[in-house]
Design a protein around this motif. Structure first.
Motif, PDB file in Angstrom:
ATOM      1  N   LEU A  99      16.143 -49.817  36.767  1.00  0.00           N
ATOM      2  CA  LEU A  99      15.870 -49.063  38.114  1.00  0.00           C
ATOM      3  C   LEU A  99      14.628 -49.125  38.626  1.00  0.00           C
ATOM      4  CD1 LEU A  99      14.226 -46.548  36.867  1.00  0.00           C
ATOM      5  CD2 LEU A  99      16.514 -45.618  36.182  1.00  0.00           C
ATOM      6  N   THR A 100      13.711 -49.968  38.036  1.00  0.00           N
ATOM      7  CA  THR A 100      12.312 -50.106  38.407  1.00  0.00           C
ATOM      8  C   THR A 100      12.282 -50.415  40.103  1.00  0.00           C
ATOM      9  OG1 THR A 100      11.294 -50.741  36.502  1.00  0.00           O
ATOM     10  CG2 THR A 100       9.882 -51.171  38.033  1.00  0.00           C
ATOM     11  N   GLU A 101      12.755 -51.441  40.269  1.00  0.00           N
ATOM     12  CA  GLU A 101      12.599 -51.944  41.728  1.00  0.00           C
ATOM     13  C   GLU A 101      13.266 -51.041  42.666  1.00  0.00           C
ATOM     14  OE1 GLU A 101      10.590 -54.249  42.490  1.00  0.00           O
ATOM     15  OE2 GLU A 101       9.950 -54.831  40.404  1.00  0.00           O
ATOM     16  N   THR A 102      14.535 -50.439  42.191  1.00  0.00           N
ATOM     17  CA  THR A 102      15.224 -49.805  43.232  1.00  0.00           C
ATOM     18  C   THR A 102      14.344 -48.401  43.504  1.00  0.00           C
ATOM     19  OG1 THR A 102      17.201 -50.622  42.591  1.00  0.00           O
ATOM     20  CG2 THR A 102      17.396 -48.417  43.543  1.00  0.00           C
ATOM     21  N   THR A 103      13.874 -47.866  42.577  1.00  0.00           N
ATOM     22  CA  THR A 103      13.105 -46.668  42.579  1.00  0.00           C
ATOM     23  C   THR A 103      11.720 -46.835  43.461  1.00  0.00           C
ATOM     24  OG1 THR A 103      14.088 -45.944  40.487  1.00  0.00           O
ATOM     25  CG2 THR A 103      12.224 -44.789  41.470  1.00  0.00           C
ATOM     26  N   ALA A 104      11.318 -48.076  43.293  1.00  0.00           N
ATOM     27  CA  ALA A 104       9.851 -48.232  44.132  1.00  0.00           C
ATOM     28  C   ALA A 104      10.268 -48.598  45.555  1.00  0.00           C
ATOM     29  CB  ALA A 104       9.303 -49.655  43.348  1.00  0.00           C
ATOM     30  N   VAL A 160       5.459 -50.047  42.919  1.00  0.00           N
ATOM     31  CA  VAL A 160       4.879 -49.434  44.292  1.00  0.00           C
ATOM     32  C   VAL A 160       3.637 -50.175  44.378  1.00  0.00           C
ATOM     33  CG1 VAL A 160       4.250 -47.228  45.283  1.00  0.00           C
ATOM     34  CG2 VAL A 160       6.329 -47.333  43.738  1.00  0.00           C
ATOM     35  N   ALA A 161       2.774 -50.297  43.730  1.00  0.00           N
ATOM     36  CA  ALA A 161       1.454 -50.815  43.986  1.00  0.00           C
ATOM     37  C   ALA A 161       1.449 -52.460  44.613  1.00  0.00           C
ATOM     38  CB  ALA A 161       0.443 -50.871  42.561  1.00  0.00           C
ATOM     39  N   ARG A 162       2.373 -53.096  43.948  1.00  0.00           N
ATOM     40  CA  ARG A 162       2.746 -54.363  44.521  1.00  0.00           C
ATOM     41  C   ARG A 162       3.082 -54.501  45.925  1.00  0.00           C
ATOM     42  NH1 ARG A 162       7.502 -56.552  43.051  1.00  0.00           N
ATOM     43  NH2 ARG A 162       7.233 -55.474  41.028  1.00  0.00           N
ATOM     44  N   ARG A 163       4.109 -53.578  46.189  1.00  0.00           N
ATOM     45  CA  ARG A 163       4.582 -53.404  47.560  1.00  0.00           C
ATOM     46  C   ARG A 163       3.538 -52.914  48.570  1.00  0.00           C
ATOM     47  NH1 ARG A 163       8.518 -52.899  44.387  1.00  0.00           N
ATOM     48  NH2 ARG A 163      10.790 -53.213  44.918  1.00  0.00           N
ATOM     49  N   GLY A 164       2.564 -52.288  48.109  1.00  0.00           N
ATOM     50  CA  GLY A 164       1.512 -51.654  49.048  1.00  0.00           C
ATOM     51  C   GLY A 164       0.470 -52.779  49.141  1.00  0.00           C
ATOM     52  N   HIS A 165      -0.022 -53.410  48.028  1.00  0.00           N
ATOM     53  CA  HIS A 165      -0.846 -54.253  48.145  1.00  0.00           C
ATOM     54  C   HIS A 165      -0.636 -55.491  48.758  1.00  0.00           C
ATOM     55  CE1 HIS A 165      -4.581 -56.428  47.037  1.00  0.00           C
ATOM     56  NE2 HIS A 165      -3.916 -57.563  46.471  1.00  0.00           N
ATOM     57  N   HIS A 166       0.614 -56.097  48.338  1.00  0.00           N
ATOM     58  CA  HIS A 166       0.787 -57.453  49.038  1.00  0.00           C
ATOM     59  C   HIS A 166       1.714 -57.407  50.225  1.00  0.00           C
ATOM     60  CE1 HIS A 166      -0.533 -59.682  45.417  1.00  0.00           C
ATOM     61  NE2 HIS A 166       0.134 -59.093  44.643  1.00  0.00           N
ATOM     62  N   GLY A 167       2.345 -56.088  50.517  1.00  0.00           N
ATOM     63  CA  GLY A 167       3.038 -55.971  51.899  1.00  0.00           C
ATOM     64  C   GLY A 167       2.287 -55.390  52.922  1.00  0.00           C
ATOM     65  N   PHE A 168       1.344 -54.427  52.489  1.00  0.00           N
ATOM     66  CA  PHE A 168       0.884 -53.706  53.719  1.00  0.00           C
ATOM     67  C   PHE A 168      -0.801 -53.748  53.342  1.00  0.00           C
ATOM     68  CE2 PHE A 168       4.928 -52.290  53.321  1.00  0.00           C
ATOM     69  CZ  PHE A 168       5.458 -51.861  54.417  1.00  0.00           C
ATOM     70  N   GLY A 169      -1.213 -54.665  52.613  1.00  0.00           N
ATOM     71  CA  GLY A 169      -2.682 -54.730  52.530  1.00  0.00           C
ATOM     72  C   GLY A 169      -3.470 -53.376  51.965  1.00  0.00           C
ATOM     73  N   MET A 170      -2.800 -52.515  51.296  1.00  0.00           N
ATOM     74  CA  MET A 170      -3.309 -51.324  51.088  1.00  0.00           C
ATOM     75  C   MET A 170      -4.490 -51.386  50.014  1.00  0.00           C
ATOM     76  SD  MET A 170       0.025 -48.824  51.115  1.00  0.00           S
ATOM     77  CE  MET A 170      -0.860 -47.352  51.579  1.00  0.00           C
ATOM     78  N   GLU A 186      -3.908 -58.036  39.478  1.00  0.00           N
ATOM     79  CA  GLU A 186      -3.017 -58.327  40.568  1.00  0.00           C
ATOM     80  C   GLU A 186      -3.264 -57.782  41.894  1.00  0.00           C
ATOM     81  OE1 GLU A 186       0.900 -58.540  39.068  1.00  0.00           O
ATOM     82  OE2 GLU A 186       0.777 -59.516  37.304  1.00  0.00           O
ATOM     83  N   PHE A 187      -3.466 -56.724  41.754  1.00  0.00           N
ATOM     84  CA  PHE A 187      -3.354 -55.723  42.939  1.00  0.00           C
ATOM     85  C   PHE A 187      -5.061 -55.097  43.138  1.00  0.00           C
ATOM     86  CE2 PHE A 187       0.294 -54.123  40.686  1.00  0.00           C
ATOM     87  CZ  PHE A 187       1.100 -55.370  40.994  1.00  0.00           C
ATOM     88  N   GLY A 188      -5.680 -55.500  42.672  1.00  0.00           N
ATOM     89  CA  GLY A 188      -7.470 -55.010  42.805  1.00  0.00           C
ATOM     90  C   GLY A 188      -7.200 -53.443  42.588  1.00  0.00           C
ATOM     91  N   ALA A 189      -6.387 -53.168  41.827  1.00  0.00           N
ATOM     92  CA  ALA A 189      -6.200 -51.528  41.474  1.00  0.00           C
ATOM     93  C   ALA A 189      -7.452 -50.925  40.501  1.00  0.00           C
ATOM     94  CB  ALA A 189      -4.979 -51.082  40.757  1.00  0.00           C
ATOM     95  N   LYS A 190      -7.865 -49.817  41.192  1.00  0.00           N
ATOM     96  CA  LYS A 190      -9.109 -49.292  40.390  1.00  0.00           C
ATOM     97  C   LYS A 190      -8.764 -48.076  39.683  1.00  0.00           C
ATOM     98  CE  LYS A 190     -13.400 -46.996  41.747  1.00  0.00           C
ATOM     99  NZ  LYS A 190     -14.313 -46.461  42.850  1.00  0.00           N
ATOM    100  N   LYS A 191      -9.083 -47.696  38.498  1.00  0.00           N
ATOM    101  CA  LYS A 191      -8.720 -46.568  37.650  1.00  0.00           C
ATOM    102  C   LYS A 191      -9.854 -45.652  38.073  1.00  0.00           C
ATOM    103  CE  LYS A 191      -7.535 -45.208  32.881  1.00  0.00           C
ATOM    104  NZ  LYS A 191      -8.559 -43.803  32.674  1.00  0.00           N
ATOM    105  N   VAL A 192      -9.296 -44.383  38.338  1.00  0.00           N
ATOM    106  CA  VAL A 192      -9.983 -43.438  38.914  1.00  0.00           C
ATOM    107  C   VAL A 192      -9.441 -41.983  38.211  1.00  0.00           C
ATOM    108  CG1 VAL A 192     -10.706 -44.235  40.902  1.00  0.00           C
ATOM    109  CG2 VAL A 192      -8.654 -42.889  40.925  1.00  0.00           C
ATOM    110  N   SER A 193     -10.292 -40.833  38.262  1.00  0.00           N
ATOM    111  CA  SER A 193     -10.026 -39.947  37.690  1.00  0.00           C
ATOM    112  C   SER A 193      -9.111 -39.070  38.556  1.00  0.00           C
ATOM    113  CB  SER A 193     -11.270 -38.673  37.671  1.00  0.00           C
ATOM    114  OG  SER A 193     -11.646 -38.395  38.761  1.00  0.00           O
TER     115      SER A 193
END
Length: 325
Positions: A99-104, A160-170, A186-193
């Motif tokens: 269900l990963t992709e459908t829920t995303a 969700v991150a893949r959609r945001g980063h690659h699809g919307f430049g988030m 892959e998404f340039g994601a930054k781990k934060v508090s």
């Protein structure tokens, strides 16, 4: 002699046939107070249990002395006491991958609907209020280029991150118990508090599970720390949110809006103040609700039960670590 299995959720005909081929199946597709006694009586001699949506704890399962495996037609295992079942050496199988992709997709739909006020403006047109070119009163907010903060960077969070980063430049940032190097690469994601995420994100998107630690994690104090222009999206679990605090935050424009697929109590009571607010989009817990995905979940759950009752726990066992301790 076939093992006895209790089914307490409707299955597609083909998957029900597979289940019947493998086991002696006793069906309770519509559990009500009137047949609870019969359900518990049959459960006392069952080898397996398959279904979804019914809380089952020690009170219901203590008498199920022959129970060897449970298969839930869901990714969540909130309905079960995993510690109790692990102590009894009973595996709980679930469906985390199908269900990963459908829920995303659903979560990103909430992001877009809240930002562009899609549901509110749909009503605007249907009610005959669109009589001239739209003005600032109908303007929404951009999604592209904004900061998406994801709480829970597991399979769904990553999708969700893949959609945001690659699809919307988030710009992607995340809060998680452990670092996710693949998401960072892959998404340039930054781990934060937690605090940094809610204070600096334009879209705060939760896919967190419900635990003692996440109970009402999103409370009055948390909403007060968010930007007044921020949108809160919940596609995880309803009880991670103090709903009364969210309502107040929406009513008084502490945050700009919210998109919800899960709630403290489901179905959402008709008396909920959320229903009267224009700046919240409300979905009826449809994260995985497509024909294709729900079929795949049923298929996976049947496979899981067959495998578990044959001693194979190599895939999709939610409490495998506890069982191996």
């Amino acid at each position: 002699m076939k093992k006895k299995v209790i089914l307490y959720r409707t299955l597609p005909e083909a998957e029900l046939a597979r289940l019947r081929d493998a086991f002696d199946v006793i069906e309770f597709a519509d559990l009500k107070n009137a047949n609870q006694v019969d359900f518990l009586t049959e459960l006392s001699t069952a080898d397996g249990l398959i279904g979804a949506g019914l809380p089952l704890g020690a009170q219901q399962l203590d008498s199920a002395t022959q129970l060897k495996a449970i298969s839930t037609i869901s990714v969540g295992t909130d309905a079960f006491d995993l510690d109790y079942l692990s102590a009894r050496s009973i595996p709980v199988m679930h469906t985390p991958t199908v269900l990963t992709e459908t829920t995303a997709d659903t979560i990103f739909t909430l992001i877009l609907c809240t930002a562009r006020r899609a549901i509110e403006l749909d009503r605007f047109v249907r009610q005959g209020e669109w009589t001239k070119s739209v003005g600032v009163e109908q303007f929404g907010s951009n999604v592209h280029g904004k900061t998406l903060g994801i709480l829970g960077m597991g399979r769904i969070g990553s999708a969700v991150a893949r959609r945001g980063h690659h699809g919307f430049g988030m710009n992607i940032q995340y809060y998680n118990t452990s670092a996710k190097p693949q998401a960072e690469q892959e998404f340039g994601a930054k781990k934060v508090s937690f605090e940094e995420l809610i204070e600096t994100s334009d879209f705060i998107c939760s896919v967190l599970p419900y635990t003692e630690q996440t109970d009402k994690l999103f409370n009055k104090e948390a909403f007060a720390k968010m930007k007044s222009s921020a949108f809160f999206i919940n596609g995880g679990r309803g009880k991670t949110v103090d709903e009364a605090a969210l309502i107040e935050a929406l009513k008084h424009n502490v945050i700009k809006g919210a998109g919800l697929d899960v709630y403290e109590k489901e179905p959402l009571p008709s008396s909920s103040e959320l229903i009267g607010l224009d700046n919240v989009v409300l979905f009826p817990h449809i994260g995985s609700a497509t024909h294709e995905t729900r079929y795949a979940m049923a298929q996976c759950a049947v496979d899981n039960l067959i495998n578990a009752l044959n001693g194979d726990l190599s895939q999709n066992c939610a409490n495998l670590r506890q069982l191996n301790q």
